[in-house]
Scaffold this active site. Structure first.
Site, mmCIF file in Angstrom:
data_model
loop_
_atom_site.group_PDB
_atom_site.id
_atom_site.type_symbol
_atom_site.label_atom_id
_atom_site.label_comp_id
_atom_site.label_asym_id
_atom_site.label_seq_id
_atom_site.Cartn_x
_atom_site.Cartn_y
_atom_site.Cartn_z
ATOM 1 N N ASN A 1 0.833 -1.205 0.000
ATOM 2 C CA ASN A 1 0.000 0.000 0.000
ATOM 3 C C ASN A 1 0.865 1.252 0.000
ATOM 4 O O ASN A 1 1.915 1.300 0.644
ATOM 5 C CB ASN A 1 -1.004 0.002 1.170
ATOM 6 C CG ASN A 1 -0.391 -0.218 2.529
ATOM 7 O OD1 ASN A 1 0.543 -0.995 2.670
ATOM 8 N ND2 ASN A 1 -0.895 0.462 3.532
ATOM 9 N N GLU B 1 0.492 5.317 0.488
ATOM 10 C CA GLU B 1 -0.426 6.357 0.962
ATOM 11 C C GLU B 1 -0.002 7.742 0.485
ATOM 12 O O GLU B 1 1.074 7.931 -0.085
ATOM 13 C CB GLU B 1 -0.527 6.279 2.493
ATOM 14 C CG GLU B 1 -1.084 4.933 2.935
ATOM 15 C CD GLU B 1 -1.326 4.827 4.435
ATOM 16 O OE1 GLU B 1 -0.869 5.701 5.205
ATOM 17 O OE2 GLU B 1 -1.985 3.845 4.830
ATOM 18 N N CYS C 1 -4.262 0.703 -2.257
ATOM 19 C CA CYS C 1 -4.066 -0.541 -1.517
ATOM 20 C C CYS C 1 -3.002 -1.415 -2.193
ATOM 21 O O CYS C 1 -2.766 -1.318 -3.400
ATOM 22 C CB CYS C 1 -5.359 -1.336 -1.480
ATOM 23 S SG CYS C 1 -6.658 -0.633 -0.466
ATOM 24 N N GLU D 1 -3.160 -4.606 -2.856
ATOM 25 C CA GLU D 1 -3.721 -5.539 -3.843
ATOM 26 C C GLU D 1 -3.814 -4.884 -5.215
ATOM 27 O O GLU D 1 -3.486 -5.478 -6.240
ATOM 28 C CB GLU D 1 -5.135 -5.980 -3.416
ATOM 29 C CG GLU D 1 -5.186 -6.795 -2.156
ATOM 30 C CD GLU D 1 -5.312 -5.958 -0.884
ATOM 31 O OE1 GLU D 1 -4.799 -4.816 -0.843
ATOM 32 O OE2 GLU D 1 -5.911 -6.457 0.077
ATOM 33 N N CYS E 1 -10.032 -5.415 0.955
ATOM 34 C CA CYS E 1 -11.176 -4.500 1.099
ATOM 35 C C CYS E 1 -12.121 -4.661 -0.095
ATOM 36 O O CYS E 1 -11.778 -5.283 -1.110
ATOM 37 C CB CYS E 1 -10.697 -3.056 1.220
ATOM 38 S SG CYS E 1 -10.177 -2.318 -0.340
ATOM 39 N N CYS F 1 -10.837 -3.508 -3.539
ATOM 40 C CA CYS F 1 -9.843 -4.429 -4.106
ATOM 41 C C CYS F 1 -10.517 -5.704 -4.601
ATOM 42 O O CYS F 1 -10.117 -6.257 -5.626
ATOM 43 C CB CYS F 1 -8.760 -4.749 -3.082
ATOM 44 S SG CYS F 1 -7.643 -3.353 -2.841
HETATM 45 N N1 THU Z 1 -5.190 -1.379 2.676
HETATM 46 C C1 THU Z 1 -4.704 -2.248 1.736
HETATM 47 O O1 THU Z 1 -3.588 -2.084 1.230
HETATM 48 N N2 THU Z 1 -5.491 -3.289 1.371
HETATM 49 C C2 THU Z 1 -6.738 -3.535 1.868
HETATM 50 O O2 THU Z 1 -7.401 -4.451 1.401
HETATM 51 C C3 THU Z 1 -7.250 -2.723 2.960
HETATM 52 C C4 THU Z 1 -6.484 -1.511 3.303
HETATM 53 C C5 THU Z 1 -4.372 -0.234 3.046
HETATM 54 C C6 THU Z 1 -4.907 1.082 2.566
HETATM 55 C C7 THU Z 1 -4.320 2.039 3.583
HETATM 56 O O3 THU Z 1 -3.020 2.406 3.148
HETATM 57 C C8 THU Z 1 -4.200 1.209 4.850
HETATM 58 O O4 THU Z 1 -4.272 -0.148 4.442
HETATM 59 C C9 THU Z 1 -5.287 1.478 5.882
HETATM 60 O O5 THU Z 1 -6.534 1.413 5.327
#
Ligand code: THU
Length: 160
Positions: free
Chosen positions: A62, A64, A73, A75, A112, A115
Site C-alpha cells: 500500500n 499512501e 491498496c 492488492e 477490502c 480491491c
Molecule cells: N489497505 C490495503 O492495502 N489493502 C486492503 O485491502 C485494505 C487496506 C491499506 C490502505 C491504507 O493504506 C491502509 O491499508 C489502511 O486502510
C-alpha cells in the site's frame, strides 16, 4: 417475496507452514512486499504477491498520500502492475498479509471491497479463478478458491 441465501466456502490453515510450498513462497514474497509499504498515516502495512502462469511473482504494497484518497491498496498496486506489464499472463494465486504498527495483527485480513472488485475484473478477463490467501502478520491463513467467493453480487460489465 423469495429469500435468497448466499453461501461461501473458505479453508482455514492454522499457520503458513501448513500451506503448499509454492504458496508459502508466495506468502514470503507478500511479507517482503509488506516491508515496502508507505503508510505514514494509517501505520497499517499490507503486502500482496501474485503468482503468474509464467511462474513470475509480482508484488506490491500500500502506498499512501497526504491527500488520503490518492493512496492505493497493496492488492491494486500489485494487480494493476501485473495487468500493465503481463497483459497476456494469467494470474493464478494471490497472497496477502497485513500488519499494524500499533498492535499485533493476529487475525487474517481480507482484501477490502474496492480491491475485491478490482481483482474480480481480472478473474473475469482471464476466465479463470484466482486463488486468494490472506493472513495478518502471523497466525491463521484463509484460502478462497476464487475471488468470486469473497464478492457475491459483484458489479459486472455486462450491465454497461
Ligand atoms: N489497505 C490495503 O492495502 N489493502 C486492503 O485491502 C485494505 C487496506 C491499506 C490502505 C491504507 O493504506 C491502509 O491499508 C489502511 O486502510
Amino acid at each position: 417475496m423469495k429469500e435468497v441465501k448466499i453461501e461461501t466456502t473458505l479453508e482455514v490453515y492454522d499457520s503458513m507452514t501448513e500451506l503448499p510450498k509454492d504458496v508459502q513462497q508466495l506468502m514470503q514474497s507478500a511479507i517482503k512486499a509488506r516491508e515496502n509499504a508507505y503508510s505514514p498515516y494509517s501505520k497499517f502495512n499490507v503486502g500482496a504477491a501474485i503468482l503468474l502462469d509464467n511462474e513470475e511473482i509480482v508484488s506490491g504494497s500500500n502506498q499512501e498520500n497526504a491527500s488520503y484518497p490518492s493512496g492505493l491498496c497493496a492488492e491494486r498496486t500489485a494487480i494493476y502492475y501485473a495487468g500493465a506489464n503481463y497483459p497476456k499472463s494469467k494470474m493464478l494465486k494471490m497472497a496477502l498479509t497485513a500488519s499494524s504498527q500499533n498492535q499485533v495483527t493476529g487475525k487474517p485480513i481480507p482484501p477490502c471491497g474496492a480491491c475485491r472488485q478490482a481483482i474480480a475484473e481480472y478473474e473475469i478477463k482471464q476466465d479463470q479463478p484466482i486463488e486468494i490467501y490472506f493472513m495478518g502478520a502471523e497466525g491463521k491463513v484463509v484460502k478462497s478458491e476464487s475471488l468470486a467467493n469473497l464478492l457475491p453480487l459483484l458489479f459486472e460489465s455486462s450491465v454497461l
